[in-house]
Design a protein around this motif. Structure first.
Motif, PDB file in Angstrom:
ATOM      1  N   UNK A  75       0.812  -1.218   0.000  1.00 28.59           N
ATOM      2  CA  UNK A  75       0.000   0.000   0.000  1.00 28.59           C
ATOM      3  C   UNK A  75       0.836   1.253   0.000  1.00 28.59           C
TER       4      UNK A  75
ATOM      5  N   UNK B 208     -15.271  -6.928   8.490  1.00 29.86           N
ATOM      6  CA  UNK B 208     -13.854  -6.812   8.170  1.00 29.86           C
ATOM      7  C   UNK B 208     -13.573  -6.969   6.684  1.00 29.86           C
TER       8      UNK B 208
ATOM      9  N   UNK C 178     -10.373  -0.298   5.512  1.00 26.76           N
ATOM     10  CA  UNK C 178      -9.194  -1.152   5.652  1.00 26.76           C
ATOM     11  C   UNK C 178      -7.939  -0.389   5.274  1.00 26.76           C
TER      12      UNK C 178
ATOM     13  N   UNK D  57      -6.538   1.769   7.782  1.00 24.76           N
ATOM     14  CA  UNK D  57      -6.105   1.079   9.002  1.00 24.76           C
ATOM     15  C   UNK D  57      -7.114   1.174  10.135  1.00 24.76           C
TER      16      UNK D  57
ATOM     17  N   UNK E 268      -9.662  -0.885  10.708  1.00 22.89           N
ATOM     18  CA  UNK E 268     -10.233  -2.148  11.153  1.00 22.89           C
ATOM     19  C   UNK E 268      -9.161  -2.990  11.834  1.00 22.89           C
TER      20      UNK E 268
ATOM     21  N   UNK F 160       2.074  -2.382   9.770  1.00 18.81           N
ATOM     22  CA  UNK F 160       2.408  -2.559   8.349  1.00 18.81           C
ATOM     23  C   UNK F 160       1.668  -1.587   7.458  1.00 18.81           C
TER      24      UNK F 160
ATOM     25  N   UNK G 247      -1.364  -5.365  19.380  1.00 15.03           N
ATOM     26  CA  UNK G 247      -1.266  -5.161  17.945  1.00 15.03           C
ATOM     27  C   UNK G 247      -2.367  -4.217  17.457  1.00 15.03           C
TER      28      UNK G 247
ATOM     29  N   UNK H  84       5.241  -8.950   3.665  1.00 15.39           N
ATOM     30  CA  UNK H  84       3.796  -9.125   3.553  1.00 15.39           C
ATOM     31  C   UNK H  84       3.438 -10.600   3.476  1.00 15.39           C
TER      32      UNK H  84
ATOM     33  N   UNK I 201      -3.707 -14.455   7.972  1.00 11.35           N
ATOM     34  CA  UNK I 201      -4.355 -13.932   6.763  1.00 11.35           C
ATOM     35  C   UNK I 201      -5.501 -12.979   7.079  1.00 11.35           C
TER      36      UNK I 201
ATOM     37  N   UNK J 127      -5.716 -10.776   9.535  1.00 15.79           N
ATOM     38  CA  UNK J 127      -5.174  -9.450   9.783  1.00 15.79           C
ATOM     39  C   UNK J 127      -4.689  -8.827   8.475  1.00 15.79           C
TER      40      UNK J 127
ATOM     41  N   UNK K  43      -5.888  -9.237   5.580  1.00 15.89           N
ATOM     42  CA  UNK K  43      -7.092  -8.723   4.931  1.00 15.89           C
ATOM     43  C   UNK K  43      -7.555  -7.438   5.591  1.00 15.89           C
ATOM     44  N   UNK K  44      -7.561  -7.457   6.938  1.00 13.38           N
ATOM     45  CA  UNK K  44      -8.130  -6.335   7.681  1.00 13.38           C
ATOM     46  C   UNK K  44      -7.348  -5.045   7.456  1.00 13.38           C
ATOM     47  N   UNK K  45      -6.046  -5.135   7.145  1.00 13.68           N
ATOM     48  CA  UNK K  45      -5.326  -3.889   6.860  1.00 13.68           C
ATOM     49  C   UNK K  45      -5.265  -3.622   5.361  1.00 13.68           C
ATOM     50  N   UNK K  46      -6.115  -4.353   4.617  1.00 18.69           N
ATOM     51  CA  UNK K  46      -6.298  -3.998   3.215  1.00 18.69           C
ATOM     52  C   UNK K  46      -5.299  -4.612   2.263  1.00 18.69           C
ATOM     53  N   UNK K  47      -4.521  -5.599   2.695  1.00 18.24           N
ATOM     54  CA  UNK K  47      -3.628  -6.266   1.752  1.00 18.24           C
ATOM     55  C   UNK K  47      -4.449  -7.137   0.815  1.00 18.24           C
ATOM     56  N   UNK K  48      -3.981  -7.250  -0.415  1.00 18.32           N
ATOM     57  CA  UNK K  48      -4.658  -8.097  -1.387  1.00 18.32           C
ATOM     58  C   UNK K  48      -4.160  -9.526  -1.196  1.00 18.32           C
TER      59      UNK K  48
END
Ligand SMILES: Nc1ncnc2c1ncn2[C@@H]1O[C@H](COP(=O)(O)OP(=O)(O)OP(=O)(O)O)[C@@H](O)[C@H]1O
Ligand SMILES: [Mg+2]
Lengths: 325, 289
Positions: free
Chosen positions: A33, A95, A116, A119, A121, A147, A196, B155, B163, B165, B167-172
């Motif tokens: 991102x 989520x 998402x 950040x 969620x 991250x 976290x 990543x 997995x 988490x 997803x939850x931070x927007x990773x594909x």
């Protein structure tokens, strides 16, 4: 636990601005991102709106039908229901883990995907979901909360390290930073994942059964921390089977049974009648051997919530009266 | 004596073989960490067999063989995923059906269109006879995988661990999964040259599993597995000169040997360590015989 960072501290500290371009978009796709997420405006009011959400799993099972839940402003909301009622499914919809077949979820006016990327969620997983023998340390796990703020290569900055440090301090786990994640007690593990979520500075924090395998002291600590987080303006969603703790702990309750059958302030929703609706199994379900719950009056005005096997699951106080320990 | 030991370095084909094996072994070692932790051993094995028809087709069509092999591996992976998602067949059955079908098709193609690719070479590898062009293909594959690891390695670790988490931070997460799958397929192709399709999976599992017994840190595990994979492949190729045996066989035996030693003697997660801990627990302090 004296510091109370404001919700915006980490989110606002990023004056990045790029010209949007296709190349950049492609770079983002490859690198993860961007800095874009950090320069979001903070809504004065945070709300969660799930409207008419229907979720079907690939095998065709409809786990949630037409479920609606609205949480306006900071709150601690308890999600209650029998096993298989659809609590985790509702979490997944919020989520963005599953795409609703119908309906939509919005967080502070944003779609889930946008939230998402901001950040917002944060998720504290159920114990069974985690691979505890994975070779990561406590610090590594908490750093994973950061991250989304890092550049594509995920090289932590001083701010990231400070946030990790602070998150660990708030849950009282600063002495365990180099432990492998599996070499902790159940309560300590929970606190690490909570750290976290803190490091992530999530606005909507979802906890799936945070009190499973946790002793009373740790449970009290977690609850105290969650109250602090609410005071900071966050929405806390907790799925729990520990009915006894609900009245003193949750401001709002949502009863789940294939849909959200009732939701609102604890005083109005957490009543014997409503609970019987959520937990009382129909005759058909009983025949199929599913767990059921019954309510029994117990002397001095309280009501016991009793499982099918006679175990006392919880105690409902007459309204307005605090629970005796 | 020394001269004799340095003999393999006098031959260009041996120098090439050791270099190529070492590089491929190192990259396989790096990826083996993910394979071990994601439980992808069976999948890796399947991919390494599924590349065979791609090799045959690439030869028939006159394309670079790495390309054909990679495409065929990814196609097989997609088939496996498709069957699992859209039917009630379990993952292991889906994998078993798809990879044997691909491997069988490859055998048929290779016998129907007799080519200069010998079946033996694909199945058992022949790093001693590797053509310079193929060697370059291998090095490109290795460089590509290293680049992906450098850019998205962290990543991938996050996704492997949690997995949800990710997803939850927007990773594909689908992209990440495809990326890792692509890397595994790519090194499976590369490793096929060194050790052959049958033994590829050893290179994709053993170093990671060995390193996993030695450390509780992913970073160290990756470093250890890379060194182990690269070192054992290099030394294996070197030894095969003296043993006059199959290079792939020697490499894999060496890796298995190291694994067994570590399994027994690892300081924390080894069998002996576990026994010591049990004894300490049953005898109060100081009374250990
Ligand atoms: N991945 C899946 N595929 C198919 N069906 C599923 C899947 N996950 C859950 N279900 C089904 O959806 C329903 C709701 O499951 P869910 O996990 O949301 O329940 P829950 O309320 O979280 O239960 P618990 O209290 O046991 O955690 C169940 O009937 C379950 O069998
Ligand atoms: Mg659940």
């Amino acid at each position: 636990m004296t510091e109370r960072p404001t919700i915006s501290a980490a989110a606002a500290a990023a004056p990045f601005r790029f010209q949007r371009s296709t190349i950049r978009e492609m770079g983002e796709k490859l690198l993860g991102q961007s800095a874009r997420r950090r320069s979001a405006t903070i809504p004065t009011r945070l709300d969660l709106r799930a409207s008419n959400v229907t979720v079907a799993y690939p095998n065709g099972h409809v786990a949630l039908r037409d479920a609606s839940l609205t949480l306006d402003g900071p709150t601690i909301c308890g999600l209650l229901g029998v096993n298989g009622a659809g609590k985790s499914t509702l979490f997944k919809a919020i989520m963005g883990m599953v795409r609703p077949a119908a309906g939509e979820v919005r967080l502070g006016g944003h779609t889930v995907a946008e939230a998402q990327r901001l950040n917002w969620v944060a998720y504290v997983p159920q114990n069974e979901e985690v691979d505890w023998s994975f070779p990561v340390s406590v610090r590594d796990v908490v750093m994973m909360g950061r991250y989304g703020y890092m550049n594509g290569l995920r090289i932590p900055s001083a701010a990231d390290r400070a946030a990790v440090e602070q998150g660990l301090r708030r849950v009282g786990m600063q002495g365990f930073v180099d432990r492998q994640i599996g070499q902790l007690s159940g309560g300590q593990k929970k606190r690490v994942f909570l750290a976290r979520a803190l490091a992530q500075d999530g606005r909507v924090i979802l906890l799936d059964e945070p009190f499973g395998g946790v002793d009373v002291t740790t449970q009290e600590q977690i609850m105290a921390l969650l109250r602090e987080l609410r005071a900071e303006g966050r929405i806390i969603l907790v799925s729990t089977h520990d009915l006894a703790s609900v009245p003193e702990f949750c401001d709002q309750v949502a009863l789940v049974k294939g849909t959200v059958i009732a939701a609102g302030p604890t005083e109005t929703v957490f009543t014997p009648t409503q609970i019987a609706r959520a937990f009382g199994a129909s005759a058909a379900q009983q025949a199929a051997g599913q767990a059921s719950v019954s309510l029994r009056p117990d002397g001095d005005g309280t009501t016991l919530v009793v499982a099918a096997d006679g175990r006392v699951l919880g105690r409902l106080e007459p309204q307005g009266m605090p629970r005796q320990p | 004596m020394i001269e004799e030991l340095l003999l393999p370095f006098d031959y260009e084909y041996m120098r090439n073989a050791m270099l190529i094996s070492g590089v491929i072994g190192a990259v396989c070692g790096l990826l083996s960490c993910f394979v071990a932790l994601k439980g992808w051993s069976l999948l890796g094995d399947a991919l390494s067999h599924a590349v065979v028809p791609g090799v045959a087709l690439a030869w028939i069509l006159g394309l670079p063989f790495a390309l054909g092999a990679f495409a065929s591996g990814m196609l097989a992976a997609w088939f496996m995923g498709f069957i699992r998602r859209n039917s009630r067949i379990r993952e292991d059955a889906a994998i078993g059906i798809v990879f044997t079908a691909f491997f069988g098709a490859g055998l048929v193609l290779l016998t129907l269109f007799p080519s200069n690719i010998r079946l033996r070479t694909i199945v058992f590898g022949n790093v001693l006879g590797i053509a310079p062009g193929d060697a370059v293909q291998m090095l490109i594959v290795a460089a590509g995988v290293l680049l992906v690891m450098a850019l998205r390695g962290r990543d991938l670790v996050l996704w492997a661990f949690d997995p949800t988490h990710a997803r939850a931070i927007g990773l594909d997460t689908r992209l990440l999964q495809t990326l890792l799958l692509g890397c595994v397929a790519a090194v499976a192709v590369a490793a096929m040259v060194a050790v052959g399709a049958v033994l590829v999976i050893a290179m994709l599992v053993a170093p990671g599993a060995t390193a996993y017994l030695l450390t509780d840190r992913f970073g160290r595990m990756m470093a250890g597995a890379t060194a182990l994979g690269g070192g054992s492949a290099f030394i294996g190729a070197y030894l095969s000169y003296f043993l006059d045996g199959s290079t792939g066989g020697v490499i894999v035996c060496l890796q298995a040997l190291i694994f067994v030693i570590v399994l027994v003697f690892a300081p924390q997660h080894g069998l002996l360590a576990a026994r010591r801990a049990r004894q300490r627990a049953s005898h109060p302090a100081g009374s250990i015989a």
